[in-house]
Design a protein around this motif. Structure first.
Motif, PDB file in Angstrom:
ATOM      1  N   LYS A   1       0.838  -1.208   0.000  1.00  0.00           N
ATOM      2  CA  LYS A   1       0.000   0.000   0.000  1.00  0.00           C
ATOM      3  C   LYS A   1       0.872   1.257   0.000  1.00  0.00           C
ATOM      4  O   LYS A   1       0.616   2.198  -0.755  1.00  0.00           O
ATOM      5  CB  LYS A   1      -0.908  -0.030   1.222  1.00  0.00           C
ATOM      6  CG  LYS A   1      -1.953   1.037   1.249  1.00  0.00           C
ATOM      7  CD  LYS A   1      -2.841   0.857   2.472  1.00  0.00           C
ATOM      8  CE  LYS A   1      -3.875   1.944   2.563  1.00  0.00           C
ATOM      9  NZ  LYS A   1      -4.725   1.786   3.752  1.00  0.00           N
TER      10      LYS A   1
ATOM     11  N   LYS B   1       3.939   1.508  -1.065  1.00  0.00           N
ATOM     12  CA  LYS B   1       4.630   1.607  -2.350  1.00  0.00           C
ATOM     13  C   LYS B   1       3.695   2.178  -3.413  1.00  0.00           C
ATOM     14  O   LYS B   1       4.094   3.041  -4.194  1.00  0.00           O
ATOM     15  CB  LYS B   1       5.144   0.233  -2.781  1.00  0.00           C
ATOM     16  CG  LYS B   1       5.954   0.271  -4.042  1.00  0.00           C
ATOM     17  CD  LYS B   1       6.520  -1.081  -4.388  1.00  0.00           C
ATOM     18  CE  LYS B   1       7.343  -0.977  -5.659  1.00  0.00           C
ATOM     19  NZ  LYS B   1       7.893  -2.284  -6.037  1.00  0.00           N
ATOM     20  N   LYS B   2       2.441   1.692  -3.429  1.00  0.00           N
ATOM     21  CA  LYS B   2       1.468   2.209  -4.397  1.00  0.00           C
ATOM     22  C   LYS B   2       1.209   3.694  -4.169  1.00  0.00           C
ATOM     23  O   LYS B   2       1.125   4.460  -5.132  1.00  0.00           O
ATOM     24  CB  LYS B   2       0.158   1.434  -4.304  1.00  0.00           C
ATOM     25  CG  LYS B   2       0.232   0.066  -4.917  1.00  0.00           C
ATOM     26  CD  LYS B   2      -1.090  -0.647  -4.788  1.00  0.00           C
ATOM     27  CE  LYS B   2      -1.001  -2.044  -5.361  1.00  0.00           C
ATOM     28  NZ  LYS B   2      -2.276  -2.759  -5.228  1.00  0.00           N
ATOM     29  N   GLU B   3       1.082   4.111  -2.908  1.00  0.00           N
ATOM     30  CA  GLU B   3       0.877   5.530  -2.602  1.00  0.00           C
ATOM     31  C   GLU B   3       2.073   6.358  -3.057  1.00  0.00           C
ATOM     32  O   GLU B   3       1.906   7.444  -3.616  1.00  0.00           O
ATOM     33  CB  GLU B   3       0.640   5.719  -1.105  1.00  0.00           C
ATOM     34  CG  GLU B   3      -0.696   5.239  -0.627  1.00  0.00           C
ATOM     35  CD  GLU B   3      -0.861   5.336   0.875  1.00  0.00           C
ATOM     36  OE1 GLU B   3       0.085   5.788   1.569  1.00  0.00           O
ATOM     37  OE2 GLU B   3      -1.941   4.958   1.369  1.00  0.00           O
ATOM     38  N   TRP B   4       3.277   5.847  -2.824  1.00  0.00           N
ATOM     39  CA  TRP B   4       4.496   6.562  -3.232  1.00  0.00           C
ATOM     40  C   TRP B   4       4.537   6.681  -4.756  1.00  0.00           C
ATOM     41  O   TRP B   4       4.825   7.768  -5.291  1.00  0.00           O
ATOM     42  CB  TRP B   4       5.729   5.810  -2.711  1.00  0.00           C
ATOM     43  CG  TRP B   4       7.018   6.459  -3.084  1.00  0.00           C
ATOM     44  CD1 TRP B   4       7.560   7.580  -2.549  1.00  0.00           C
ATOM     45  CD2 TRP B   4       7.917   6.022  -4.096  1.00  0.00           C
ATOM     46  NE1 TRP B   4       8.744   7.870  -3.153  1.00  0.00           N
ATOM     47  CE2 TRP B   4       8.998   6.917  -4.120  1.00  0.00           C
ATOM     48  CE3 TRP B   4       7.915   4.945  -4.981  1.00  0.00           C
ATOM     49  CZ2 TRP B   4      10.062   6.788  -4.994  1.00  0.00           C
ATOM     50  CZ3 TRP B   4       8.986   4.810  -5.851  1.00  0.00           C
ATOM     51  CH2 TRP B   4      10.029   5.726  -5.848  1.00  0.00           C
ATOM     52  N   LEU B   5       4.228   5.589  -5.486  1.00  0.00           N
ATOM     53  CA  LEU B   5       4.217   5.640  -6.953  1.00  0.00           C
ATOM     54  C   LEU B   5       3.153   6.613  -7.456  1.00  0.00           C
ATOM     55  O   LEU B   5       3.388   7.346  -8.418  1.00  0.00           O
ATOM     56  CB  LEU B   5       3.974   4.245  -7.527  1.00  0.00           C
ATOM     57  CG  LEU B   5       5.119   3.252  -7.380  1.00  0.00           C
ATOM     58  CD1 LEU B   5       4.689   1.865  -7.852  1.00  0.00           C
ATOM     59  CD2 LEU B   5       6.331   3.719  -8.167  1.00  0.00           C
ATOM     60  N   TRP B   6       1.993   6.628  -6.816  1.00  0.00           N
ATOM     61  CA  TRP B   6       0.933   7.558  -7.213  1.00  0.00           C
ATOM     62  C   TRP B   6       1.379   8.998  -6.990  1.00  0.00           C
ATOM     63  O   TRP B   6       1.154   9.863  -7.835  1.00  0.00           O
ATOM     64  CB  TRP B   6      -0.336   7.252  -6.423  1.00  0.00           C
ATOM     65  CG  TRP B   6      -1.470   8.166  -6.775  1.00  0.00           C
ATOM     66  CD1 TRP B   6      -1.986   9.163  -6.026  1.00  0.00           C
ATOM     67  CD2 TRP B   6      -2.209   8.187  -8.001  1.00  0.00           C
ATOM     68  NE1 TRP B   6      -3.001   9.790  -6.683  1.00  0.00           N
ATOM     69  CE2 TRP B   6      -3.162   9.212  -7.911  1.00  0.00           C
ATOM     70  CE3 TRP B   6      -2.153   7.425  -9.165  1.00  0.00           C
ATOM     71  CZ2 TRP B   6      -4.055   9.504  -8.924  1.00  0.00           C
ATOM     72  CZ3 TRP B   6      -3.052   7.718 -10.174  1.00  0.00           C
ATOM     73  CH2 TRP B   6      -3.980   8.738 -10.051  1.00  0.00           C
ATOM     74  N   LYS B   7       2.025   9.260  -5.873  1.00  0.00           N
ATOM     75  CA  LYS B   7       2.510  10.605  -5.568  1.00  0.00           C
ATOM     76  C   LYS B   7       3.535  11.047  -6.613  1.00  0.00           C
ATOM     77  O   LYS B   7       3.468  12.180  -7.118  1.00  0.00           O
ATOM     78  CB  LYS B   7       3.138  10.618  -4.176  1.00  0.00           C
ATOM     79  CG  LYS B   7       3.611  11.969  -3.721  1.00  0.00           C
ATOM     80  CD  LYS B   7       4.202  11.890  -2.330  1.00  0.00           C
ATOM     81  CE  LYS B   7       4.790  13.226  -1.923  1.00  0.00           C
ATOM     82  NZ  LYS B   7       5.425  13.170  -0.612  1.00  0.00           N
TER      83      LYS B   7
ATOM     84  N   HIS C   1       3.771   9.935  -9.662  1.00  0.00           N
ATOM     85  CA  HIS C   1       3.041  10.120 -10.920  1.00  0.00           C
ATOM     86  C   HIS C   1       2.351  11.487 -10.953  1.00  0.00           C
ATOM     87  O   HIS C   1       2.432  12.203 -11.960  1.00  0.00           O
ATOM     88  CB  HIS C   1       2.009   8.998 -11.070  1.00  0.00           C
ATOM     89  CG  HIS C   1       1.043   9.213 -12.186  1.00  0.00           C
ATOM     90  ND1 HIS C   1       1.400   9.118 -13.507  1.00  0.00           N
ATOM     91  CD2 HIS C   1      -0.268   9.539 -12.172  1.00  0.00           C
ATOM     92  CE1 HIS C   1       0.344   9.378 -14.260  1.00  0.00           C
ATOM     93  NE2 HIS C   1      -0.684   9.628 -13.472  1.00  0.00           N
ATOM     94  N   ILE C   2       1.696  11.857  -9.853  1.00  0.00           N
ATOM     95  CA  ILE C   2       0.993  13.142  -9.793  1.00  0.00           C
ATOM     96  C   ILE C   2       1.982  14.301  -9.889  1.00  0.00           C
ATOM     97  O   ILE C   2       1.726  15.287 -10.605  1.00  0.00           O
ATOM     98  CB  ILE C   2       0.152  13.239  -8.502  1.00  0.00           C
ATOM     99  CG1 ILE C   2      -0.976  12.210  -8.518  1.00  0.00           C
ATOM    100  CG2 ILE C   2      -0.401  14.633  -8.295  1.00  0.00           C
ATOM    101  CD1 ILE C   2      -1.957  12.385  -9.665  1.00  0.00           C
ATOM    102  N   GLU C   3       3.112  14.190  -9.191  1.00  0.00           N
ATOM    103  CA  GLU C   3       4.124  15.249  -9.267  1.00  0.00           C
ATOM    104  C   GLU C   3       4.637  15.401 -10.694  1.00  0.00           C
ATOM    105  O   GLU C   3       4.792  16.530 -11.194  1.00  0.00           O
ATOM    106  CB  GLU C   3       5.282  14.938  -8.317  1.00  0.00           C
ATOM    107  CG  GLU C   3       4.949  15.125  -6.863  1.00  0.00           C
ATOM    108  CD  GLU C   3       6.072  14.687  -5.946  1.00  0.00           C
ATOM    109  OE1 GLU C   3       7.105  14.174  -6.446  1.00  0.00           O
ATOM    110  OE2 GLU C   3       5.928  14.855  -4.726  1.00  0.00           O
TER     111      GLU C   3
END
Length: 136
Positions: A78, A80-86, A88-90
């Motif tokens: 979870k 790791k997914k949040e970090w990847l999403w962050k 991606h958004i940046e």
């Protein structure tokens, strides 16, 4: 043997418990040979019961450990997914801002070009070109 259940909760040593059983069977008139077999059977059953209980406790601890490991893996996934999403958004935000800045720079260059063209034409047309220049 209802009395066995009743007195089972009384704390006493194993040897004392064995003596009490022998006395009970002597009182009831049962021969010693069958008493020893019964007592050995009881100790075997108690040992089996303890072994089973220890095995159940061990399996429960193993299940709890596996569950904790699974929960830890889920939590890490979870995060790791949040970090990847962050990330991606940046990245997406950065690209959009860069696109907007490039667009603004192109618009400014186009406006400068229009002004130059209008200033050149002003010499020829005069007032019409100045009206266009003021509108811009």
């Amino acid at each position: 043997m209802a009395h066995v259940k009743q007195f089972q909760s009384i704390l006493m040593s194993k040897s004392m418990r064995g003596l009490c059983k022998e006395e009970d069977y002597a009182f009831l008139g049962i021969p010693k040979s069958s008493i020893k077999g019964y007592i050995e059977g009881q100790t075997t059953l108690e040992d089996d019961w303890r072994d089973n209980k220890e095995a159940r406790v061990r399996r429960r601890l193993e299940r709890e450990k596996r569950e904790q490991e699974r929960l830890k893996a889920v939590e890490e996934s979870k995060k790791k997914k949040e970090w990847l999403w962050k990330i991606h958004i940046e990245d997406l935000t950065f690209r959009q801002e860069k696109d907007l800045q490039d667009r603004l720079a192109r618009l400014q260059r186009f406006r400068e070009f229009q002004r130059k063209v209008l200033e050149e034409e002003e010499g020829t047309e005069g007032e019409a070109a100045s009206q266009l220049l003021t509108r811009m």
